[in-house]
Design an enzyme around this catalytic site. Structure first.
Site, PDB file in Angstrom:
ATOM      1  N   CYS A  44       3.837  -1.143  -7.039  1.00 34.91           N
ATOM      2  CA  CYS A  44       3.716  -1.453  -5.614  1.00 34.91           C
ATOM      3  C   CYS A  44       2.108  -1.639  -5.603  1.00 34.91           C
ATOM      4  O   CYS A  44       1.379  -0.692  -5.726  1.00 34.91           O
ATOM      5  CB  CYS A  44       4.119  -0.394  -4.845  1.00 34.91           C
ATOM      6  SG  CYS A  44       3.459  -0.378  -3.101  1.00 34.91           S
TER       7      CYS A  44
ATOM      8  N   CYS B 258       0.680   0.996  -3.228  1.00 33.53           N
ATOM      9  CA  CYS B 258       0.289   2.282  -3.760  1.00 33.53           C
ATOM     10  C   CYS B 258      -0.616   2.152  -4.874  1.00 33.53           C
ATOM     11  O   CYS B 258      -1.182   3.148  -5.406  1.00 33.53           O
ATOM     12  CB  CYS B 258       1.652   2.748  -4.528  1.00 33.53           C
ATOM     13  SG  CYS B 258       3.008   3.206  -3.734  1.00 33.53           S
TER      14      CYS B 258
ATOM     15  N   LYS C 136      -0.908   0.878   8.358  1.00 33.00           N
ATOM     16  CA  LYS C 136      -1.391  -0.320   8.631  1.00 33.00           C
ATOM     17  C   LYS C 136      -0.271  -1.330   8.945  1.00 33.00           C
ATOM     18  O   LYS C 136      -0.267  -2.231   9.852  1.00 33.00           O
ATOM     19  CB  LYS C 136      -2.433  -0.776   7.652  1.00 33.00           C
ATOM     20  CG  LYS C 136      -3.577  -1.349   8.409  1.00 33.00           C
ATOM     21  CD  LYS C 136      -4.555  -1.729   7.241  1.00 33.00           C
ATOM     22  CE  LYS C 136      -5.117  -3.157   7.431  1.00 33.00           C
ATOM     23  NZ  LYS C 136      -6.239  -3.515   6.213  1.00 33.00           N
TER      24      LYS C 136
HETATM   25 ZN    ZN Z   1       3.986   1.605  -2.229  1.00 29.27          ZN
END
Ligand code: ZN
Length: 509
Positions: free
Chosen positions: A125, A128, A298
């Site tokens: 991701c 992340c 966000k």
């Molecule tokens: Zn993530």
């Protein structure tokens, strides 16, 4: 005795938001409390400036990564200042001293035999900057924190052999039951460990914005590994010419939001074990600030701007509201309306009004001089309850329970308000025979408010100092020490009448 506390370093891919403000405020409250105990405190915060997302954010703005981080880091420094943080250092992971330390640290992992080169594939991701196991994704296959689909990334990388640390981590957890707080997060980290740990990639070959792997310049060190090491590297250069490591490591407390638990409670201790460092003494994992029950993010577009709130009501009401309303460790809903209600009720009506009344009665009935309490007229109960309040709030700060500390303090604020109602100084003032009683009540209000100021100082430091100032009391660092929080420790006697400490906020203001 030393106490070192950290916030995570904040990722500068976007503007600072309330989540950053909340973590920084929580850490600042505890740092200030431990200074009040007379401890040697080091409070660290800063910015995380490497990795793919930074490079992408910079590119989107038509800047080099360095230009981008040089513009963003000051916004985070400004946030720390705006919320009243008393951090001792602000680290940036682009500091050359940090980068050199990170290279030395990964050399130690390699020397311990814990690094191997392998082909690595996983679901990554980008929000992340982390890999996910399929089993941990949301049912629709997206990242549970960001709601976006991770991408399959495969490359030849250096691995840290995390699996080797599974038993040692389990043992460490079992021997240090309270080291991750709250308990639910401790259990979550332990069960993650006991499910079985996979080795993790600690370098990237497709990324260029990062710290080069010292033995292979084709690769940069994974941004999370780079970031975690800040807690140690900072100690080596925060004070020029001085190494603070022996004084402040292991860290007393890492404070963070729950989304980065795994990095801090699993990977970081294993890295420290491998490199030969002690494990931090504690980690405090707080929840999320929610808006209408949803996490601020966000991506969701419901981010509150802390700078705007501070412009409107000031930093102290924001600090008070977040600490009073959202128990550390739990999620909590926040709103401007909620802030206004807390402000008007707790700060304006209960505390501000108590101070104004007390000072103006001392001014009116005793010409601005706090009277001594006559022998035989000492308010024993109010005195004992005041000292008990200081002990109770201290015990709660010691346990990182700031909301509970504030509850104890406000119980006593209400007690002092009741004292005014019950004794009715305006009636006592009309009866010369009651002069001694009036002296005792006015003295009691000043002495009680002084204890309130000392107890509430970690949360609203400027307010506490202003209360002491208006009561004519000394308010230097030494006067704020908790050992001074005893009944009747009034250091001088002339009060200053001033406008309300917290003018009421009107709805929609
Ligand atoms: Zn993530």
């Amino acid at each position: 005795m030393s106490f070192s506390i950290t916030t995570p370093i904040y990722y500068v891919n976007g503007e600072p938001h309330h989540g950053h403000a909340y973590t920084t405020i929580a850490a600042d409250v505890l740092a200030r409390y431990h200074r009040q105990r007379g401890e040697d405190v080091f409070f660290l915060t800063g910015t995380d400036e490497h990795g793919t997302k930074i490079a992408q954010a910079a590119e989107a703005r038509g800047l080099t990564p360095q230009q981008h981080v040089d513009q963003m880091a000051p916004r985070y420094r400004e946030l720390a200042r705006a919320v009243g943080a008393s951090n001792d250092f602000f680290i940036r992971t682009t500091d050359p001293e940090h980068e050199a330390f990170v290279q030395g640290f990964v050399e130690k992992l390699k020397a311990a035999g814990d690094i191997e080169k392998r082909t690595y594939g996983g679901l990554y991701c980008t929000a992340c900057e982390g890999f996910w196991y399929e089993r941990d994704l949301a049912p629709d296959g997206t990242c549970p924190d960001h709601g976006i689909a991770p991408t399959w990334v495969e490359e030849e990388n250096y691995y840290f052999l995390l699996s080797r640390y599974q038993d040692r981590l389990s043992e460490f957890f079992r021997a240090h039951q309270g080291w991750v707080k709250p308990r639910s997060r401790y259990n979550e980290a332990l069960s993650f460990i006991e499910q079985g740990l996979d080795d993790i990639s600690i370098s990237r070959s497709s990324v260029t914005w990062g710290v080069p792997v010292p033995w292979d310049e084709e690769q940069v060190i994974y941004v999370w590994v780079d970031a975690l090491i800040n807690y140690l590297s900072a100690l080596t250069y925060a004070r020029p010419g001085e190494d603070l490591t022996a004084r402040f490591w292991p860290a007393s407390l890492h404070v963070m939001a729950k989304d980065i638990l795994k990095f801090h409670a699993v990977i970081w201790p294993a890295m420290l074990m491998s490199a030969g460092y002690e494990i931090p003494e504690g980690e405090l994992i707080h929840g999320y600030l929610l808006v209408g029950g949803e996490k601020m993010s966000k991506t969701r577009g419901n981010v509150l701007d802390p700078f705007a709130v501070i412009d409107e009501v000031g930093a102290e009401p924001l600090r008070f509201y977040l600490m009073r309303e959202v128990t550390l460790g739990q999620d909590g809903d926040v709103s401007m309306e909620g802030l206004r209600i807390r402000y008007n009720n707790d700060l304006a009506n209960e505390l501000g009004n108590l101070l104004s009344r007390s000072v103006s009665m001392i001014d009116k009935y005793r010409e601005g001089t706090i009277p001594a309490a006559p022998a035989g007229e000492v308010l024993q109960d109010v005195a004992a309850e005041g000292e008990a309040m200081v002990r109770a709030s201290s015990a709660r700060y010691d346990a990182d329970e700031v909301t509970a500390a504030l509850e104890s303090i406000w119980e006593y604020v209400r007690r002092l308000n009741r004292l005014v109602e019950e004794e009715a100084p305006w009636k006592l003032a009309k009866d010369e025979a009651q002069a001694g009683r009036l002296d005792a009540v006015l003295h009691g209000l000043a002495a009680g408010l002084r204890l309130v100021a000392l107890a509430v100082y970690p949360v609203v430091p400027a307010t506490a100092i202003e209360i002491l100032r208006r009561l004519g009391q000394a308010h230097g660092d030494a006067d704020l020490l908790l050992e001074k929080a005893v009944w009747g420790g009034l250091t001088s006697a002339t009060v200053g009448v001033a406008p309300p400490l917290f003018p009421r906020l009107e709805a929609g203001a």
